[in-house]
Design a protein around this motif. Structure first.
Motif, PDB file in Angstrom:
ATOM      1  N   SER A 410       0.910  -1.294  -0.031  1.00 28.78           N
ATOM      2  CA  SER A 410       0.116  -0.116  -0.012  1.00 28.78           C
ATOM      3  C   SER A 410       0.912   1.203  -0.012  1.00 28.78           C
ATOM      4  O   SER A 410       0.396   2.423  -0.121  1.00 28.78           O
ATOM      5  CB  SER A 410      -1.069  -0.098   1.145  1.00 28.78           C
ATOM      6  N   SER A 411       2.145   1.133   0.084  1.00 22.50           N
ATOM      7  CA  SER A 411       3.229   2.308   0.110  1.00 22.50           C
ATOM      8  C   SER A 411       3.091   3.129  -1.000  1.00 22.50           C
ATOM      9  O   SER A 411       3.777   4.147  -1.321  1.00 22.50           O
ATOM     10  CB  SER A 411       4.438   1.818   0.705  1.00 22.50           C
ATOM     11  N   ARG A 412       2.546   2.374  -2.370  1.00 26.62           N
ATOM     12  CA  ARG A 412       2.610   2.963  -3.597  1.00 26.62           C
ATOM     13  C   ARG A 412       1.971   4.320  -3.622  1.00 26.62           C
ATOM     14  O   ARG A 412       2.345   4.998  -4.635  1.00 26.62           O
ATOM     15  CB  ARG A 412       1.658   2.106  -4.633  1.00 26.62           C
ATOM     16  N   THR A 413       1.045   4.510  -2.934  1.00 27.49           N
ATOM     17  CA  THR A 413       0.333   5.875  -2.970  1.00 27.49           C
ATOM     18  C   THR A 413       1.336   7.053  -2.537  1.00 27.49           C
ATOM     19  O   THR A 413       0.840   8.079  -2.753  1.00 27.49           O
ATOM     20  CB  THR A 413      -0.942   6.020  -2.163  1.00 27.49           C
ATOM     21  N   ILE A 414       2.568   6.445  -2.020  1.00 24.86           N
ATOM     22  CA  ILE A 414       3.453   7.650  -1.443  1.00 24.86           C
ATOM     23  C   ILE A 414       4.065   8.253  -2.674  1.00 24.86           C
ATOM     24  O   ILE A 414       4.970   7.148  -3.147  1.00 24.86           O
ATOM     25  CB  ILE A 414       4.383   7.265  -0.456  1.00 24.86           C
ATOM     26  N   GLY A 415       4.219   9.586  -2.807  1.00 20.72           N
ATOM     27  CA  GLY A 415       4.473  10.070  -4.209  1.00 20.72           C
ATOM     28  C   GLY A 415       6.226  10.207  -4.103  1.00 20.72           C
ATOM     29  O   GLY A 415       6.948   9.790  -5.013  1.00 20.72           O
ATOM     30  N   ASN A 416       6.759  10.716  -2.901  1.00 20.06           N
ATOM     31  CA  ASN A 416       8.154  10.990  -2.863  1.00 20.06           C
ATOM     32  C   ASN A 416       8.954   9.536  -2.500  1.00 20.06           C
ATOM     33  O   ASN A 416       8.458   8.827  -1.768  1.00 20.06           O
ATOM     34  CB  ASN A 416       8.463  11.684  -1.533  1.00 20.06           C
ATOM     35  N   TRP A 417       9.760   9.318  -3.497  1.00 16.46           N
ATOM     36  CA  TRP A 417      10.811   8.188  -3.570  1.00 16.46           C
ATOM     37  C   TRP A 417      11.149   7.767  -2.156  1.00 16.46           C
ATOM     38  O   TRP A 417      11.268   6.608  -1.368  1.00 16.46           O
ATOM     39  CB  TRP A 417      11.370   8.102  -4.539  1.00 16.46           C
ATOM     40  N   LYS A 418      11.969   8.660  -1.547  1.00 18.53           N
ATOM     41  CA  LYS A 418      12.736   8.549  -0.197  1.00 18.53           C
ATOM     42  C   LYS A 418      11.632   8.215   0.950  1.00 18.53           C
ATOM     43  O   LYS A 418      11.955   7.379   1.700  1.00 18.53           O
ATOM     44  CB  LYS A 418      13.438  10.002   0.244  1.00 18.53           C
ATOM     45  N   GLU A 419      10.635   8.892   0.962  1.00 16.87           N
ATOM     46  CA  GLU A 419       9.498   8.782   1.905  1.00 16.87           C
ATOM     47  C   GLU A 419       8.718   7.648   1.746  1.00 16.87           C
ATOM     48  O   GLU A 419       8.607   6.658   2.817  1.00 16.87           O
ATOM     49  CB  GLU A 419       8.372   9.909   1.898  1.00 16.87           C
ATOM     50  N   ARG A 420       8.685   6.837   0.558  1.00 20.89           N
ATOM     51  CA  ARG A 420       8.151   5.782   0.355  1.00 20.89           C
ATOM     52  C   ARG A 420       9.146   4.449   0.717  1.00 20.89           C
ATOM     53  O   ARG A 420       8.668   3.451   1.498  1.00 20.89           O
ATOM     54  CB  ARG A 420       7.831   5.654  -1.108  1.00 20.89           C
ATOM     55  N   LEU A 421      10.453   4.934   0.446  1.00 19.94           N
ATOM     56  CA  LEU A 421      11.498   3.798   0.525  1.00 19.94           C
ATOM     57  C   LEU A 421      11.496   3.600   2.265  1.00 19.94           C
ATOM     58  O   LEU A 421      11.514   2.538   2.756  1.00 19.94           O
ATOM     59  CB  LEU A 421      12.742   4.205   0.001  1.00 19.94           C
ATOM     60  N   ILE A 422      11.548   4.788   3.038  1.00 23.82           N
ATOM     61  CA  ILE A 422      11.617   4.638   4.548  1.00 23.82           C
ATOM     62  C   ILE A 422      10.301   4.012   5.156  1.00 23.82           C
ATOM     63  O   ILE A 422      10.572   3.162   5.883  1.00 23.82           O
ATOM     64  CB  ILE A 422      11.776   6.237   5.026  1.00 23.82           C
ATOM     65  N   THR A 423       9.296   3.994   4.475  1.00 22.60           N
ATOM     66  CA  THR A 423       8.187   3.401   4.948  1.00 22.60           C
ATOM     67  C   THR A 423       8.109   2.025   4.640  1.00 22.60           C
ATOM     68  O   THR A 423       8.007   1.259   5.561  1.00 22.60           O
ATOM     69  CB  THR A 423       6.796   4.077   4.101  1.00 22.60           C
ATOM     70  N   ILE A 424       8.637   1.577   3.349  1.00 23.17           N
ATOM     71  CA  ILE A 424       8.708   0.127   3.107  1.00 23.17           C
ATOM     72  C   ILE A 424       9.871  -0.367   4.209  1.00 23.17           C
ATOM     73  O   ILE A 424       9.719  -1.442   4.774  1.00 23.17           O
ATOM     74  CB  ILE A 424       9.273   0.097   1.736  1.00 23.17           C
ATOM     75  N   LEU A 425      11.017   0.332   4.653  1.00 25.15           N
ATOM     76  CA  LEU A 425      12.074  -0.491   5.341  1.00 25.15           C
ATOM     77  C   LEU A 425      11.538  -0.290   6.795  1.00 25.15           C
ATOM     78  O   LEU A 425      11.986  -1.305   7.522  1.00 25.15           O
ATOM     79  CB  LEU A 425      13.427   0.592   5.295  1.00 25.15           C
ATOM     80  N   VAL A 426      10.604   0.504   7.310  1.00 25.22           N
ATOM     81  CA  VAL A 426      10.413   0.491   8.698  1.00 25.22           C
ATOM     82  C   VAL A 426       9.048  -0.298   8.862  1.00 25.22           C
ATOM     83  O   VAL A 426       8.891  -0.590  10.010  1.00 25.22           O
ATOM     84  CB  VAL A 426      10.484   1.701   9.429  1.00 25.22           C
ATOM     85  N   THR A 427       8.115  -0.337   8.122  1.00 29.35           N
ATOM     86  CA  THR A 427       7.270  -1.158   8.229  1.00 29.35           C
ATOM     87  C   THR A 427       7.156  -2.459   9.031  1.00 29.35           C
ATOM     88  O   THR A 427       6.327  -2.713   9.758  1.00 29.35           O
ATOM     89  CB  THR A 427       6.078  -1.109   7.008  1.00 29.35           C
TER      90      THR A 427
END
Lengths: 719, 77
Positions: A410-427
């Protein structure tokens, strides 16, 4: 149309601003005949589908990401720019269907006018005719068509109104040999000289496309290095300032098309949209807003965690039945066991996630469709930014409380790549449902069942503490990653909050279908391979050690006069010890001894790499509880649980004779399971979402090291 | 001689003003593309629960802006 174009399937691109209803139109036209592919180099999906024109001709439709302009400010928008700046791009269309929200037409035409100047065959689909009618907005399509010089169709992608007319117009558009429309924007003197130089030196025919190269040469993926250098030299030689020209051009385009819109659109007598304002007064209220969000998330959590247990139990028991049946009918052979214990178990491990993924995506897409998600971003952007993430990340983190697999998707909806990557890494730090069985056994084993302050049970407080540890680990890692990661991408919010709308069911079902099938086919493959591999490691041993283990176990069983069932479980335990997995456990013992673990825990750690919930089952085998698949959480298995606890309490280190399961060991294990990345499915999904093995490997290493350090500290504090 | 302009960030809830220009060129490119232009009527609706984020209306479209973004838009009020 050229001869080459006539022989292949024509490509049509759907282009438009975000919130123009583009994707609804895409779903309406293509239905189930669509697939999602990754755009080369970036992990933003492009959807393609097929449909037939009235004359029977098949066309390919591409749903490009929503964009406001060819001057992109996000990875999504960059895709649109890179497609249109390069006529040899595989996604470069033969014709464009430009979708605009007719109720906000004066804000939706900028990109259209840019595409006009690229000389693409183009038609304007004025979407949301139904909404326009409701609010009393009138539009003169003929006048708009005449002024813009392109066909205009007023339609509704929700009701399907006038879609057949759109198809007829697309057919006519594809037959057109050249575009009659005139240039919309006239390049100013400096722009003309830059564009002319690029046309001469870089082989670009269209002046506006040449100008786009002057703006974007530094990042456009398709440009060859020499061309890039040529353009770079031209731009610096002519002192061309990109941002200033972007803004000037944008303003001039508005000056040109605003009068056209005003002449063709008669605004409603009274400005409508009060419903959205009234809803937002409550939903985005300073205090009520977060409370309502928490309640909605509680409901989502309840749905994923509780309601999904019915289909999940059904899937698990169906596969258990299948496995038993196969075992009963097939001869006793390692190939049978590969089928029943490796492949069927692996398949079950994949399909068991399907209900959670389906429910999560149904609810998240529902919130997205009605327009609520944009409000969540608005409310939590500031809070999440402290931890290197954005407003949208909060949805992923909360979903991670059920399962990290759908949460990361569901992190696909995050537009900024860095923010999305951090979300993926910490979830994956967030306590997911698979950790619960492990916590239940360990807490039950060492935390006394006493009350604190008369009301709280110490065991539930420990449980709550484990959840808090997960959240703390996720947010603090986010904070650290924010400090160390560099990005070229500028971070901004400037987000449009769409009008609240009723959800569109076709969009919902198609999204759920797409996410579930992506998980089953792509992540599922990897999960299956890993579970077969683990099965093999636990089922075979070097040389004849496996047979020897069985002989030895049977001899001991005879000596102790064990029942046939007890004998079988003793054999299983001896065999596991002799297997490759057992050897790996023993090899690990020196490494994990500082954390207070013996080799049996080592095996459990190793086998539960694929999935945390395997921990309980492995211990059950090691402590000879007969049923290797003992489900510790199941109420009906309470007896097994009690027995497992007794066995674990009695367990002693072979060398020192001290008990293995002390408070220190159990707490150390709890911390290890809270922090370690022990989930093959999550790693597979991270690999899919980030497009490389680099990130899942880094994540695995970081989480394992952190888990080791945390467990070591806790063990030494309590010993 | 130098008049200090107000920015969107300084608008109170329900206060309206017309945008004059956008200071930051990157944001100017983004916001003008979204339809926030010089002359656009801006209404401040509310602040986000954790502050630092603003909910505004610009010519009927609703936008969420970060503090830096709101500070970059000069208004005539």
């Amino acid at each position: 149309m050229t001869a080459a174009q006539a022989t292949r399937t024509p490509k049509i691109a759907l282009v438009g601003n975000p919130n123009s209803g583009k994707s609804t139109l895409f779903n309406l036209l293509t239905g189930m005949r669509q697939k999602t592919g990754n755009f080369p180099g970036v992990t933003v999906d492009i959807k393609t589908g097929h449909f037939r024109l009235p004359g029977g001709k098949e066309v390919e439709l591409t749903d490009l990401p929503g964009a406001y302009s060819l001057y992109p400010t996000s990875a999504d928008e960059r895709i649109v720019t890179s497609v249109f700046s390069n006529p040899s791009d595989p996604n470069y269309p033969d014709a464009v269907v430009y979708v605009a929200d007719v109720t906000h037409l004066e804000k939706h035409l900028l990109l259209l006018t840019q595409l006009l100047d690229l000389r693409l065959p183009l038609l304007l689909a004025l979407n949301m005719a139904d909404a326009a009618e409701t609010i009393g907005l009138k539009v003169n399509s003929a006048k708009l068509s005449e002024k813009l010089g392109i066909p205009v169709v007023l339609l509704s992608s929700r009701t399907g109104e006038n879609v057949s007319k759109l198809l007829t117009e697309i057919e006519k558009l594809l037959e057109e040999s050249e575009n009659k429309h005139k240039d919309f924007y006239h390049l100013n003197e400096q722009e003309r000289s830059v564009a002319e130089a690029i046309r001469m030196n870089a082989g670009v025919d269209n002046p506006y496309r040449a100008l786009l190269l002057a703006h974007h040469y530094s990042w456009l993926p398709a440009l060859a290095a020499p061309t890039r250098q040529t353009i770079s030299a031209i731009v610096s030689n002519k002192q061309f300032s990109s941002l200033k020209h972007q803004v000037d051009e944008t303003l001039e385009r508005y000056d040109h098309f605003t009068p056209i819109v005003q002449a063709a659109v008669q605004p409603p007598p009274r400005f409508p949209s009060t419903a959205t304002d009234r809803i937002d007064a409550v939903l985005t209220h300073r205090w009520l807003g977060p409370v309502i969000f928490a309640l909605i998330m509680l409901l989502v959590f309840q749905a994923i965690y509780d309601w999904s247990s019915i289909p999940m139990d059904f899937i698990e028991s169906a596969f258990a039945w299948l496995s038993d049946t196969l075992r009963a009918f097939l001869p006793e052979h390692w190939a049978t066991r590969l089928l029943t214990d490796g492949i069927v178990t692996g398949l079950s491990g994949i399909l068991v996630f399907v209900p959670q993924i389906a429910i999560l995506f149904f609810l998240i897409t529902l919130l997205e469709e009605v327009g609520y998600m944009a409000r969540v971003v608005f409310m939590f952007d500031r809070f999440m930014r402290r931890f290197g993430m954005g407003g949208r990340s909060i949805v992923s983190l909360i979903s991670g409380g059920a399962c990290a697999v759908p949460a990361i998707m569901s992190s696909r909806t995050i537009g900024n790549w860095k923010e999305r990557l951090i979300t993926i890494l910490v979830t994956p730090f967030i306590t997911c449902s698979a950790r619960i069985p492990v916590y239940v056994i360990l807490i039950g084993l060492v935390v006394p069942a006493q009350k604190v302050l008369g009301i709280f049970s110490l065991q539930s407080l420990t449980f709550a503490g484990m959840y808090a540890l997960g959240v703390f680990a996720a947010l603090s890692s986010g904070y650290i990653l924010k400090k160390i990661m560099r990005t070229r991408e500028l971070s901004y919010l400037a987000l449009e909050l769409p009008v609240y709308r009723m959800p569109h069911w076709r969009n919902l079902w198609l999204t759920v279908w797409e996410k579930v099938s992506a998980f089953v086919w792509e992540a599922g493959r990897i999960i299956l391979i890993i579970s077969v591999l683990l099965w093999a490691l636990a089922s075979f041993g070097p040389g004849d050690s496996f047979q020897q283990a069985e002989v030895q176990a049977r001899a001991e069983a005879t000596a102790q006069q064990l029942s046939p069932e007890e004998t079988e479980s003793l054999v299983a335990a001896y065999q596991l010890e002799a297997s490759y997995a057992g050897r790996i456990g023993k090899a690990f013992e020196p490494l994990i001894r500082p954390l207070g673990y013996d080799w049996k825990i080592g095996i459990a750690l190793f086998t539960s790499f694929a999935a945390r919930e395997v921990f309980a089952g492995t211990l059950a085998v090691l402590y000879q509880l007969g049923n290797a698949e003992a489900d510790i959480t199941d109420a009906a298995e309470n007896e097994t649980k009690a027995t497992l606890r007794q066995r674990m309490e009695a367990e002693k280190f072979t060398d020192s004779g001290k008990p293995v399961y002390t408070l220190a060991t159990a707490l150390s294990l709890l911390v290890f399971y809270a922090l370690a990345m022990q989930c093959a499915s999550t790693l597979a999904v991270v690999r899919r979402e980030t497009g490389s093995w680099k990130w899942p490997l880094l994540q695995f290493t970081f989480m394992t090291l952190l888990a080791y350090a945390g467990a070591w500290v806790v063990y030494n504090l309590f010993i | 001689m130098f008049r200090r302009y107000r920015t969107v960030e300084s608008l109170k809830a329900r206060e309206c003003a017309r945008a004059l220009r956008i200071e930051d060129p990157f944001l100017a490119s983004r916001l003008t593309a979204m339809g926030l232009l010089p002359g656009t009527l801006i209404e401040m609706i509310r602040r986000a629960p954790f502050g630092h984020t603003y909910y505004i209306k610009a010519d009927g479209i609703r936008l969420a802006l970060r503090k830096e973004e709101a500070q970059s838009i000069l208004v005539d009020a």
